[in-house]
Structure formats: structure tokens, C-alpha cells
Design a protein around this motif. Structure first.
Motif, PDB file in Angstrom:
ATOM      1  N   ALA A 172      11.079  -6.169 -14.107  1.00 55.67           N
ATOM      2  CA  ALA A 172      11.275  -6.909 -15.370  1.00 55.67           C
ATOM      3  C   ALA A 172      10.058  -7.781 -15.680  1.00 55.67           C
ATOM      4  O   ALA A 172       9.643  -7.912 -16.832  1.00 55.67           O
ATOM      5  N   VAL A 173       9.455  -8.352 -14.645  1.00 53.57           N
ATOM      6  CA  VAL A 173       8.311  -9.256 -14.838  1.00 53.57           C
ATOM      7  C   VAL A 173       7.023  -8.492 -15.109  1.00 53.57           C
ATOM      8  O   VAL A 173       6.218  -8.894 -15.951  1.00 53.57           O
ATOM      9  N   THR A 174       6.822  -7.366 -14.381  1.00 50.84           N
ATOM     10  CA  THR A 174       5.505  -6.702 -14.393  1.00 50.84           C
ATOM     11  C   THR A 174       5.482  -5.335 -15.057  1.00 50.84           C
ATOM     12  O   THR A 174       4.412  -4.831 -15.386  1.00 50.84           O
ATOM     13  N   GLY A 175       6.666  -4.687 -15.164  1.00 49.68           N
ATOM     14  CA  GLY A 175       6.721  -3.318 -15.667  1.00 49.68           C
ATOM     15  C   GLY A 175       6.400  -2.282 -14.608  1.00 49.68           C
ATOM     16  O   GLY A 175       6.317  -1.093 -14.908  1.00 49.68           O
ATOM     17  N   ARG A 176       6.206  -2.711 -13.359  1.00 49.74           N
ATOM     18  CA  ARG A 176       5.837  -1.781 -12.282  1.00 49.74           C
ATOM     19  C   ARG A 176       6.731  -1.980 -11.056  1.00 49.74           C
ATOM     20  O   ARG A 176       7.579  -2.871 -11.020  1.00 49.74           O
ATOM     21  N   GLU A 177       6.461  -1.145 -10.021  1.00 51.25           N
ATOM     22  CA  GLU A 177       7.275  -1.166  -8.814  1.00 51.25           C
ATOM     23  C   GLU A 177       6.786  -2.215  -7.824  1.00 51.25           C
ATOM     24  O   GLU A 177       5.583  -2.446  -7.698  1.00 51.25           O
ATOM     25  N   LEU A 178       7.719  -2.788  -7.080  1.00 50.87           N
ATOM     26  CA  LEU A 178       7.387  -3.804  -6.076  1.00 50.87           C
ATOM     27  C   LEU A 178       6.819  -3.189  -4.784  1.00 50.87           C
ATOM     28  O   LEU A 178       5.941  -3.775  -4.144  1.00 50.87           O
ATOM     29  N   ALA A 179       7.295  -2.016  -4.419  1.00 47.93           N
ATOM     30  CA  ALA A 179       7.016  -1.471  -3.072  1.00 47.93           C
ATOM     31  C   ALA A 179       5.525  -1.443  -2.706  1.00 47.93           C
ATOM     32  O   ALA A 179       5.173  -1.798  -1.570  1.00 47.93           O
ATOM     33  N   PRO A 180       4.613  -1.027  -3.587  1.00 49.99           N
ATOM     34  CA  PRO A 180       3.194  -0.985  -3.169  1.00 49.99           C
ATOM     35  C   PRO A 180       2.655  -2.345  -2.737  1.00 49.99           C
ATOM     36  O   PRO A 180       1.826  -2.420  -1.817  1.00 49.99           O
ATOM     37  N   THR A 181       3.113  -3.412  -3.370  1.00 53.06           N
ATOM     38  CA  THR A 181       2.659  -4.757  -3.003  1.00 53.06           C
ATOM     39  C   THR A 181       3.121  -5.105  -1.585  1.00 53.06           C
ATOM     40  O   THR A 181       2.340  -5.605  -0.767  1.00 53.06           O
ATOM     41  N   LEU A 182       4.392  -4.819  -1.299  1.00 53.87           N
ATOM     42  CA  LEU A 182       4.910  -5.136   0.031  1.00 53.87           C
ATOM     43  C   LEU A 182       4.212  -4.282   1.099  1.00 53.87           C
ATOM     44  O   LEU A 182       3.903  -4.762   2.189  1.00 53.87           O
ATOM     45  N   ARG A 183       3.953  -3.031   0.749  1.00 52.81           N
ATOM     46  CA  ARG A 183       3.257  -2.128   1.680  1.00 52.81           C
ATOM     47  C   ARG A 183       1.856  -2.665   1.994  1.00 52.81           C
ATOM     48  O   ARG A 183       1.408  -2.673   3.130  1.00 52.81           O
ATOM     49  N   PHE A 184       1.170  -3.135   0.959  1.00 52.31           N
ATOM     50  CA  PHE A 184      -0.184  -3.681   1.148  1.00 52.31           C
ATOM     51  C   PHE A 184      -0.127  -4.945   2.004  1.00 52.31           C
ATOM     52  O   PHE A 184      -0.954  -5.141   2.909  1.00 52.31           O
ATOM     53  N   ALA A 185       0.852  -5.806   1.730  1.00 48.63           N
ATOM     54  CA  ALA A 185       1.002  -7.037   2.516  1.00 48.63           C
ATOM     55  C   ALA A 185       1.215  -6.703   3.987  1.00 48.63           C
ATOM     56  O   ALA A 185       0.619  -7.336   4.881  1.00 48.63           O
ATOM     57  N   GLU A 186       2.052  -5.703   4.258  1.00 50.43           N
ATOM     58  CA  GLU A 186       2.334  -5.338   5.655  1.00 50.43           C
ATOM     59  C   GLU A 186       1.082  -4.762   6.338  1.00 50.43           C
ATOM     60  O   GLU A 186       0.835  -5.013   7.509  1.00 50.43           O
ATOM     61  N   ARG A 187       0.307  -4.011   5.572  1.00 50.67           N
ATOM     62  CA  ARG A 187      -0.932  -3.452   6.136  1.00 50.67           C
ATOM     63  C   ARG A 187      -1.921  -4.562   6.477  1.00 50.67           C
ATOM     64  O   ARG A 187      -2.543  -4.569   7.538  1.00 50.67           O
TER      65      ARG A 187
END
Ligand code: SF4
Length: 276
Positions: A172-187
């Protein structure tokens, strides 16, 4: 091919539109030039806010997100940026390097999203390292898969914007998916790469206790996260939406009161994060 221009000093609150009308769409950009050229909005020379010490902050063009609270919608499209050479950016940076080194600072590339033009920003970060500067990017992490080992080798810090812990709110905030951000954070956590997490606090949009709690719980175990920075929503970019004829949905949204900021900081701290 866009016409080569010159990089202008300025501010993130300057409005730049339509400077390179024949630029490619940001989601179709080919990195075929090896990053020798790219599109920039502006740069600031004396930030104490975007990383440690005194910073030059380069705002590059291009972003695939469409955050409803974005204060730089004039960085979304490459066509709104100035087409410049990486060499010019690095030459300009060299003039500030002695002061930046003396004040324990460096270069931060923000935007827009630095990873839209990954080859261009990597080349600039490489130049900054050769000047002996600390380097950082501010990123949503959405394009984190574009960050390879070469990129990480010239990057000292990531200012990672985690806009929500809830996929529905994130979309709703960005128009995109959350998962790539969390994946990058974990990496980044697995690699031990220093990170400052940034969270924009928007009343009625991102302030739900469970939303904050979700980010806090996700981030708290990550030893590489040096800070969580809570950024209160503001209206300084609202004029850009109006000037660009965009539909700004937050015109009635108020700034978060200090009690709300305190509650959110407390949530992060209670979870074990260093928050400010
Ligand atoms: S990621 Fe940043 S530049 Fe892109 S839309 Fe969101 S706030 Fe704006």
C-alpha cells in the motif's frame, strides 16, 4: 542517447523535471555502458544526517517504488535527471575529499534508488574509495539482488529503508513487494555489512504498533545493524507532487506528535535495537 550535462550542487528539495527527455525508462535501463554515465538529480555538500561524519550526498535518478510519502518524486524517472559522467562526479567529489576525510565523513549515494543504476553508482563508489572516503548508499533494498560482491567491496554502510514489516502495508505504501528488502537485509546481516535501518513514521499509514513491532523483531537479532533511525513524516516534498501534477494522498496527514515518536522509539529499544 541523452545529452551530456553538468552536475549541479543543490538540495534534495530542489525540483528537477524533464532534463533528459530521451532517457530510457528506469525499469528498462541497460547497464551496457559499464556505468561510465548516468542520471543524477543533484548533490548536497554538507550533510550530517546521511551517515557518519560530514557527507557529500549524491541524489541519483530512478526508482521503481512509488512511496505515497516520497519527498523526491522528481527522482523517480531517469528522464528527470541530468546525464553526467561518473568521472565528472568523482572529480567534483575529489575537491571535497580532504574536508570529508578530516571530518570522518564520506560519500552517500541516495535518490531515487542507487541500485537502479548499479553500474554507475558502483563506479562512483569505487572512485570514492580511491579518494580514501567512507562510502554509503541509501536504498529500499528492493533491487538488492543487483548487489554483487564487487559492489559490496566498495561499500562501507547501507542505509536500508524498511518501510513496513507487513506485506500488505508495504504494498500500500510503495506499490511493490516487501520480500526483496527483507532478503537483502538478511544477506547483509549474514555478511556482517554495517547497516543503519531507516523507518519513516507516517501517522495512519505505518504507525500501527504491530507494524513497528514486526520490524523491531526482525532487526533486533542482526548484529550488523548499528542504528535504527525513526524518521518522522514531513510535508517538505508536497509541493513537488503538486508541481508535477501527481495525486498526493497525504496532504491532510499530520506530522507525528512527539508522543508517537517516543512510543515507536521505545518499541525498537524494548526489542533490543539501538534506536534514535
Ligand atoms: S524508495 Fe525513496 S525515492 Fe523511491 S519512491 Fe520511495 S521514498 Fe521515493
Amino acid at each position: 542517447m541523452s545529452q551530456l550535462g553538468h552536475l549541479e550542487a543543490g538540495s534534495r528539495y530542489d525540483l528537477h523535471v524533464g532534463i533528459s527527455p530521451d532517457a530510457p525508462d528506469e525499469d528498462e535501463l541497460q547497464q551496457g555502458t559499464q556505468g561510465a554515465f548516468g542520471y543524477c538529480h543533484s548533490y548536497e555538500t554538507a550533510s550530517r544526517y546521511d551517515g557518519p561524519g560530514l557527507r557529500v550526498v549524491l541524489f541519483v535518478s530512478g526508482c521503481l517504488l512509488r512511496c505515497s510519502y516520497c519527498h523526491n518524486p522528481d527522482t523517480w524517472h531517469l528522464k528527470d535527471g541530468t546525464y553526467v559522467s561518473a568521472k565528472e562526479v568523482i572529480d567534483r567529489l575529489a575537491g571535497f575529499a580532504p574536508a570529508l576525510r578530516a571530518l570522518d565523513g564520506g560519500l552517500t549515494i541516495s535518490g531515487g534508488e542507487p541500485l537502479v543504476q548499479a553500474a554507475f553508482t558502483r563506479r562512483i563508489l569505487t572512485g570514492a574509495k580511491r579518494l580514501g572516503l567512507h562510502t554509503a548508499i541509501e536504498s529500499s533494498g528492493f533491487l538488492g539482488d543487483r548487489v554483487d560482491d564487487r559492489y559490496l567491496s566498495v561499500l562501507d554502510l547501507v542505509l536500508l529503508d524498511i518501510k513496513s514489516s507487513d506485506p500488505v502495508t508495504y504494498r500500500a505504501v510503495t506499490g511493490r513487494e516487501l520480500a526483496p528488502t527483507l532478503r537483502f537485509a538478511e544477506r547483509l546481516a549474514a555478511l556482517g555489512k554495517p547497516v543503519w535501518v531507516r523507518f519513516t513514521l507516517v501517522p495512519g499509514l505505518t504507525d500501527a504498533p504491530e507494524n513497528v513491532e514486526g520490524i523491531a523483531r526482525f532487526v533486533a537479532p542482526m548484529k550488523n545493524v548499528e542504528w535504527v533511525e525513526v524518521q518522522p513524516f514531513h510535508q517538505l516534498g508536497a509541493f513537488k507532487w503538486k508541481a508535477m501534477g501527481l495525486d498526493y494522498k497525504l496532504s491532510e496527514t499530520t506530522l507525528p506528535p512527539s508522543t508517537l515518536v517516543s512510543r515507536v522509539l521505545e518499541q525498537f529499544r524494548n526489542a533490543g535495537c539501538r534506536a534514535r
